[in-house]
Design an enzyme around this catalytic site. Structure first.
Site, PDB file in Angstrom:
ATOM      1  N   HIS A  11       0.841  -1.199   0.000  1.00 35.55           N
ATOM      2  CA  HIS A  11       0.000   0.000   0.000  1.00 35.55           C
ATOM      3  C   HIS A  11       0.872   1.243   0.000  1.00 35.55           C
ATOM      4  CE1 HIS A  11      -3.632  -2.299   0.517  1.00 35.55           C
ATOM      5  NE2 HIS A  11      -2.988  -3.031   1.422  1.00 35.55           N
ATOM      6  N   CYS A  12       0.284   2.349  -0.424  1.00 36.37           N
ATOM      7  CA  CYS A  12       0.963   3.637  -0.425  1.00 36.37           C
ATOM      8  C   CYS A  12       1.361   4.012   0.998  1.00 36.37           C
ATOM      9  CB  CYS A  12       0.020   4.699  -1.004  1.00 36.37           C
ATOM     10  SG  CYS A  12       0.744   6.323  -1.068  1.00 36.37           S
ATOM     11  N   PRO A  13       2.547   4.500   1.311  1.00 40.74           N
ATOM     12  CA  PRO A  13       3.598   4.816   0.336  1.00 40.74           C
ATOM     13  C   PRO A  13       4.638   3.707   0.180  1.00 40.74           C
ATOM     14  CG  PRO A  13       4.205   5.756   2.431  1.00 40.74           C
ATOM     15  CD  PRO A  13       2.941   4.958   2.662  1.00 40.74           C
TER      16      PRO A  13
END
Ligand code: ZN
Lengths: 73, 270
Positions: A11-13
């Site tokens: 998942h981001c980041p």
């Protein structure tokens, strides 16, 4: 040399963190193939990698929601 | 190349994301050795931010013990540690924050016969002591050894700081020698707003990380001053002084020496 990285489950980041880490372990001119998912990752990682000064050669659909991004260091 | 473990990848992810720091910058931070002179008001935030950043080795020099009156601003220490050496208290705070950091402590007042051997071991020095003799000694030792440093001073609501690298303006270029007795309120008489030391310390920690990673422009040949009452920040250009006693064309100081400071008095002692 060609390296591969799968960030479809990240998942981001961390998607971008993992990509930068892998690139840091490569030599100039090496190619990195990154598998990434549609949505957040596809929308943000290729542009962020360009902003960081890397050359994104191509981004294309592989199958389903998975895409392959080719980066030249 | 540094081999990041999974915990480090998570811990330093916000540095790795920065274009100007990145993996390479974080490796430099993890390999850096920084000496903190003073573990008080300035040294506390510097120690905590540099520990959080993952600076490989932090040396801390301070001969004081934690006093209840320190805790209004010296955020590396806590109520349980009153009466204990500040270096031990700071070491615990650093290790709680980030076990990656190696801590070396010097529970001593730095003097001319001991400082060089300590400074030699480090890449960068952060001066945050509360007295002029130490500030001049750190300057002189760093100039002689070619070590970069960040210097900071606080008075009430005001702070000033600059960074030195070999060849740039040094503390003695700017201030020549300690002020005459009674002209500047020293020691604890003046008082200080607690958070103001944090402003200065975080600026100095930032300069340290900029030096290590090579990001941006350091406060060299400049003096940054601020007044928290108005929040006016001012940056003055100050060129190296050709007549500087330690870094000028004909330096007169060829050996390290100590100024004596008894209570709030400063006496030249050479
Ligand atoms: Zn000088």
């Amino acid at each position: 040399m060609v390296y591969t990285l799968d960030i479809t489950h990240e998942h981001c980041p961390m998607t971008l963190v993992r990509t930068k880490l892998k690139l840091s372990q490569m030599a100039k001119g090496d190619i990195l193939e990154v598998l990434l998912s549609e949505g957040e990752a596809l929308n943000s990682v290729p542009s962020a990698i360009k902003e960081q000064g890397f050359n994104v050669i191509s981004v294309e659909r592989v199958e389903g929601s998975t895409h392959k991004m080719m980066i030249e260091k | 190349m540094y081999d990041f473990n999974e915990e480090q990848i998570q811990r330093y992810s916000r540095h790795i994301l920065l274009k100007d720091v990145g993996v390479e910058g974080q490796e430099k931070i993890l390999n850096a050795k920084v000496l903190l002179v003073g573990a008080g008001g300035i040294g506390s935030p510097v120690a905590l931010y540099l520990a959080a950043a993952g600076v490989g080795t932090l040396g801390i020099a301070d001969n004081d013990v934690v006093d209840l009156s320190n805790l209004q601003r010296q955020i590396a220490h806590n109520t349980q540690n009153v009466g204990r050496p500040k270096v031990d208290s700071a070491r615990e705070a650093i290790q709680r924050l980030n076990p990656d950091v190696k801590v070396k402590t010097y529970n001593d007042f730095l003097l001319s016969d001991t400082i060089a051997d300590i400074v030699k071991e480090y890449d960068f020095v952060v001066e945050g002591s509360d007295n002029f003799p130490t500030k001049f000694l750190v300057n002189d030792a760093c100039v002689m050894l070619g070590k970069p440093y960040s210097m900071g001073s606080i008075n009430q609501f005001e702070g000033q700081t600059f960074t030195h690298i070999p060849g740039s303006t040094c503390y003695r270029c700017m201030f020549k020698e300690p002020p005459a007795e009674g002209t500047v309120p020293t020691c604890s008489q003046a008082g200080v707003l607690g958070s103001v030391v944090g402003i200065l310390g975080t600026i100095q920690a930032t300069e340290t990380l900029k030096y290590i990673t090579g990001v941006g422009e350091l406060l060299i040949n400049k003096l940054l001053t601020f007044d928290a009452r108005t929040m006016n920040f001012m940056k003055m250009n100050i060129a190296p002084r050709k007549t500087c006693e330690i870094c000028g064309n004909e330096p007169t100081i060829k050996e390290l020496f100590d100024y004596e400071q008894t209570a709030c008095k400063i006496i030249r002692h050479s």
